[in-house]
Design a protein around this motif. Structure first.
Motif, PDB file in Angstrom:
ATOM      1  N   ALA A  60       0.819  -1.282  -0.137  1.00 35.26           N
ATOM      2  CA  ALA A  60       0.002  -0.024   0.093  1.00 35.26           C
ATOM      3  C   ALA A  60       0.890   1.221   0.061  1.00 35.26           C
ATOM      4  O   ALA A  60       0.322   2.160  -0.612  1.00 35.26           O
ATOM      5  CB  ALA A  60      -0.937   0.055   1.113  1.00 35.26           C
TER       6      ALA A  60
ATOM      7  N   ARG B 215       0.552   4.212  -2.726  1.00 36.89           N
ATOM      8  CA  ARG B 215       0.373   5.274  -2.343  1.00 36.89           C
ATOM      9  C   ARG B 215       1.250   6.639  -2.909  1.00 36.89           C
ATOM     10  O   ARG B 215       1.131   7.517  -3.396  1.00 36.89           O
ATOM     11  CB  ARG B 215      -0.009   5.679  -1.027  1.00 36.89           C
ATOM     12  CG  ARG B 215      -0.715   7.022  -0.500  1.00 36.89           C
ATOM     13  CD  ARG B 215      -1.121   6.755   0.962  1.00 36.89           C
ATOM     14  NE  ARG B 215      -1.380   5.379   1.662  1.00 36.89           N
ATOM     15  CZ  ARG B 215      -0.592   4.875   2.425  1.00 36.89           C
ATOM     16  NH1 ARG B 215       0.278   5.527   3.030  1.00 36.89           N
ATOM     17  NH2 ARG B 215      -0.722   3.725   2.897  1.00 36.89           N
TER      18      ARG B 215
ATOM     19  N   GLY C 117      -4.176  -2.686  -6.120  1.00 39.45           N
ATOM     20  CA  GLY C 117      -4.075  -2.676  -5.129  1.00 39.45           C
ATOM     21  C   GLY C 117      -4.502  -3.561  -4.091  1.00 39.45           C
ATOM     22  O   GLY C 117      -4.459  -4.627  -4.112  1.00 39.45           O
ATOM     23  N   THR C 118      -4.616  -2.878  -3.063  1.00 33.79           N
ATOM     24  CA  THR C 118      -5.075  -3.540  -1.764  1.00 33.79           C
ATOM     25  C   THR C 118      -6.543  -3.997  -1.808  1.00 33.79           C
ATOM     26  O   THR C 118      -7.167  -3.396  -2.310  1.00 33.79           O
ATOM     27  CB  THR C 118      -4.879  -2.607  -0.486  1.00 33.79           C
ATOM     28  OG1 THR C 118      -5.511  -1.425  -0.908  1.00 33.79           O
ATOM     29  CG2 THR C 118      -3.348  -2.199  -0.437  1.00 33.79           C
TER      30      THR C 118
ATOM     31  N   CYS D 263      -4.222 -10.205  -2.279  1.00 31.66           N
ATOM     32  CA  CYS D 263      -5.161  -8.914  -2.180  1.00 31.66           C
ATOM     33  C   CYS D 263      -6.735  -9.615  -2.224  1.00 31.66           C
ATOM     34  O   CYS D 263      -7.504  -8.669  -1.793  1.00 31.66           O
ATOM     35  CB  CYS D 263      -4.860  -8.169  -3.173  1.00 31.66           C
ATOM     36  SG  CYS D 263      -4.780  -8.518  -4.843  1.00 31.66           S
TER      37      CYS D 263
ATOM     38  N   GLU E 193      -6.870  -4.522   5.880  1.00 31.07           N
ATOM     39  CA  GLU E 193      -6.629  -5.320   5.075  1.00 31.07           C
ATOM     40  C   GLU E 193      -5.276  -6.281   5.877  1.00 31.07           C
ATOM     41  O   GLU E 193      -4.343  -6.048   6.119  1.00 31.07           O
ATOM     42  CB  GLU E 193      -5.761  -5.132   3.861  1.00 31.07           C
ATOM     43  CG  GLU E 193      -5.618  -6.389   2.703  1.00 31.07           C
ATOM     44  CD  GLU E 193      -4.713  -5.817   1.726  1.00 31.07           C
ATOM     45  OE1 GLU E 193      -3.960  -4.821   1.717  1.00 31.07           O
ATOM     46  OE2 GLU E 193      -4.862  -6.506   0.763  1.00 31.07           O
TER      47      GLU E 193
ATOM     48  N   THR F 198     -12.095  -1.539  -0.530  1.00 30.53           N
ATOM     49  CA  THR F 198     -11.129  -0.786  -1.223  1.00 30.53           C
ATOM     50  C   THR F 198     -11.373  -1.050  -2.669  1.00 30.53           C
ATOM     51  O   THR F 198     -10.565  -0.753  -3.566  1.00 30.53           O
ATOM     52  CB  THR F 198      -9.610  -1.541  -1.022  1.00 30.53           C
ATOM     53  OG1 THR F 198      -9.690  -2.764  -1.149  1.00 30.53           O
ATOM     54  CG2 THR F 198      -9.291  -1.317   0.507  1.00 30.53           C
TER      55      THR F 198
END
Lengths: 414, 414
Positions: B204, B208, B222-223, B254, B309, B335
């Motif tokens: 993450a 980010r 992504g997460t 994920c 997560e 998410t």
């Protein structure tokens, strides 16, 4: 209202819009159109305030013309909403559905993006247009217009929202940011929690600022340094008509031609005809040395000319030895918008289509056709010059995303 | 080599890759695979250096395991390239072609994105995988791997490039950035002139950082805070199997389930069965008060638990009164990755599919299926959790864009 409140309302309402059927959305568009007509006096009065202030601030005539509303322009905004109502709704279409070996049925469904942020300049008609396209596709829209058009935008949004309320639909589907400070604009560009995509519309400076500062995904709409290449096999008459159209039919638009590339072998025959044709509109030609050797009356091009979007009665001109050199020149200096070849040669046409890197590549037609209406989309929210998500004119479909929907009966992964 | 040189080479070579046919690209992939096998000793030796350094720096066992290469893993990288060679090439497909009223034929053709930047962590297999997918789709790739895997990546890229040379193809189709400074990474994120899209793959924090700092368009992978909602009409047996699979089959991924939402009406019957099933793998359950009133042995969930997560043997648990409350909870905390409902109720299944906002929404199946291979794409470069361009598992098609190709015979705009 703070930007966070605006964002949070938009997110909440986007959940409701997501579930609306086309019939309800069309009713909302029709009532919004009716609202604009009912509010015409108020909208025109507000616009007069804006125009008065703009004149006091010595706004240029071109910008003032874009800012100015008339009864006909209000009518045209309303007609625009009705037109969007008449278009097919892309939301809900299942693009594909496959049965996997394990029995899972995996489909891909078109859904709204969610919340769209529009950042634009002093063109009040964008306010109504953007609302219409976003609403039809089930998206909530947050509008950040130029401060010069603030009173006009406030009035337009007020009457659209009244229309929505009358249709029993959530008025927060469209919200206008009234705080025009730089900080608020910057904050909007980083409102990832609430905004799914930002679409800037305006000059190169505005678009660069959004691309530079935004953490929210951006669809870059853009400037057009559009080229026309006149190949040695070109029909001269066709070439002259297309160049004249692409350069002079409307000079201030992104799909206007800004640069000519001409095959050296035809230059001595073609350039005099070109000069004569463009003199009809007093177009200034800025040419390389080789072209000036043939037509000494042409101005001398500086290196910066190859990359410039004039938006004026000016055209740069370069001679090349081959279609390959033309393609290389275009791929070096273009902005990825629209490029054309005029040719009778099959292989050169194919090569140009294959190798030129742009949103729209033409054979034997004017670059001016790059436009949602002309492409048959019925309307457009802008022309994307980037490669992600959408490239070229963006219609309703480009305001949607997809989600995978999966039907199982107990499948687990081994 | 400076980053600008790397970018400029990538851009230049992307023009050549754009013109390659599938046969040539497949030959490149096959020779690259052969290169990896020939270079196995060198690659393993380089990897040993990386692993030794990582151990000295006390890298965690999990990360070390991802970094470590073995002959089998090198073989698997080579097999991956051959697999990609066997997949259908999406480039060149004309998705649609329409004849407009003015005689223009306007088509939309699938073309490479151009130059793709991959930013990832210490997983050397990503190096070969990313090259394979990008090369097959005619894209040049610039790789920025984690410094912990630098020696491995250098060796892998060296042998892939040797393979390309042997196939008579441009080796700069894949370039590795060897300068691992923060400044270089930041510079890469702003290399708009040369890079068309950035794809970050990793934790993450990495993602980010790329989203925050990049002016190049990013596809966010992504997460996953993935939920399973057990509706009141759920088949308990199916629900338990799916939850067990989604939580425990592989915890560090994920698409693993991180949170359960259970209908209150079945809670007193279902929770004891759930507890028993998850005890097989010592899964810790962090539940709300209502669930703990039924199963006091569950840990108490803190408000932060709903958004976490875990990537661990931990699961949060919340009771709700309806499918609507479940959807609202999921849309608040998820998410945008993968969400499932276990139900026998037709209307609740449809509602969940319609209203949950995520890349993949399941009825009666494990969230673990969100994966390019499982979706039938043959391979994947990541799973997008954003809405622009690509959403969900990304295969070859998602590494392409489109351009409009227009055939005219002299059309000008009036």
């Amino acid at each position: 209202m703070t930007l966070n409140e605006i964002g949070s309302r938009a997110r909440a309402v986007s959940r409701d819009l997501n579930s609306l059927g086309s019939r309800e959305k069309n009713m909302g568009l029709e009532e919004a159109a009716r609202g604009l007509l009912e509010g015409e006096d108020e909208i025109l009065a507000a616009n007069e305030e804006d125009c008065k202030r703009a004149e006091e601030n010595s706004m240029s005539q071109g910008l003032l013309d874009r800012l100015k509303l008339t009864p006909a322009r209000v009518q045209s905004m309303a007609d625009g909403l009705l037109k969007v109502a008449s278009l097919e709704d892309p939301v809900g279409e299942v693009i594909s559905m496959k049965l996997r070996p394990n029995g899972l049925k995996i489909g891909q469904k078109r859904v709204p993006l969610g919340v769209i942020g529009m950042i634009y300049e002093a063109r009040p008609n964008v306010t109504a247009d953007a609302f219409g396209l976003c609403f039809k596709t089930g998206n909530a829209v947050i509008l950040k217009g130029g401060s010069d058009a603030m009173e006009s935008n406030k009035a337009i949004v007020r009457w659209i929202r009244r229309g929505l309320i009358r249709a029993g639909l959530p008025e927060d589907a469209v919200q206008l940011i009234e705080d025009t400070s730089r900080e608020t604009t910057r904050e909007l560009m980083r409102l990832n929690q609430y905004v799914d995509v930002l679409i800037p519309r305006g000059g190169a400076g505005l678009i660069r600022a959004v691309v530079e500062n935004s953490t929210v995904p951006v669809i870059e709409t853009g400037t057009g340094n559009c080229h026309i290449f006149v190949d040695e096999s070109a029909d001269f008459h066709m070439a002259l008509d297309i160049i004249f159209n692409a350069k002079t039919q409307r000079i201030g638009v992104c799909n206007a031609c800004e640069s000519l590339v001409v095959h050296r072998r035809i230059a001595s025959d073609f350039l005099p005809l070109l000069k004569k044709k463009l003199e009809e509109k007093q177009v200034e030609i800025r040419a390389d040395e080789a072209a000036r050797a043939i037509e000494p009356s042409f101005a001398a091009a500086e290196p910066e000319d190859w990359g410039r979007e004039y938006l004026d009665y000016i055209l740069s001109l370069k001679l090349v030895d081959s279609v390959d050199e033309a393609i290389q020149h275009i791929n070096t200096y273009n902005t990825g918008h629209s490029e054309a070849i005029i040719t009778s040669d099959y292989f050169n046409a194919q090569k140009f289509l294959d190798e030129v890197d742009a949103a729209a590549v033409y054979v034997n037609a004017s670059t001016r056709f790059t436009d949602g209406e002309e492409f048959g989309f019925g309307a457009e929210i802008g022309i994307s010059t980037q490669k992600l998500h959408a490239r070229g004119p963006m219609g309703l479909k480009e305001l949607t995303t997809t989600k995978y929907i999966i039907y199982g009966d107990g499948q687990i992964r081994s």
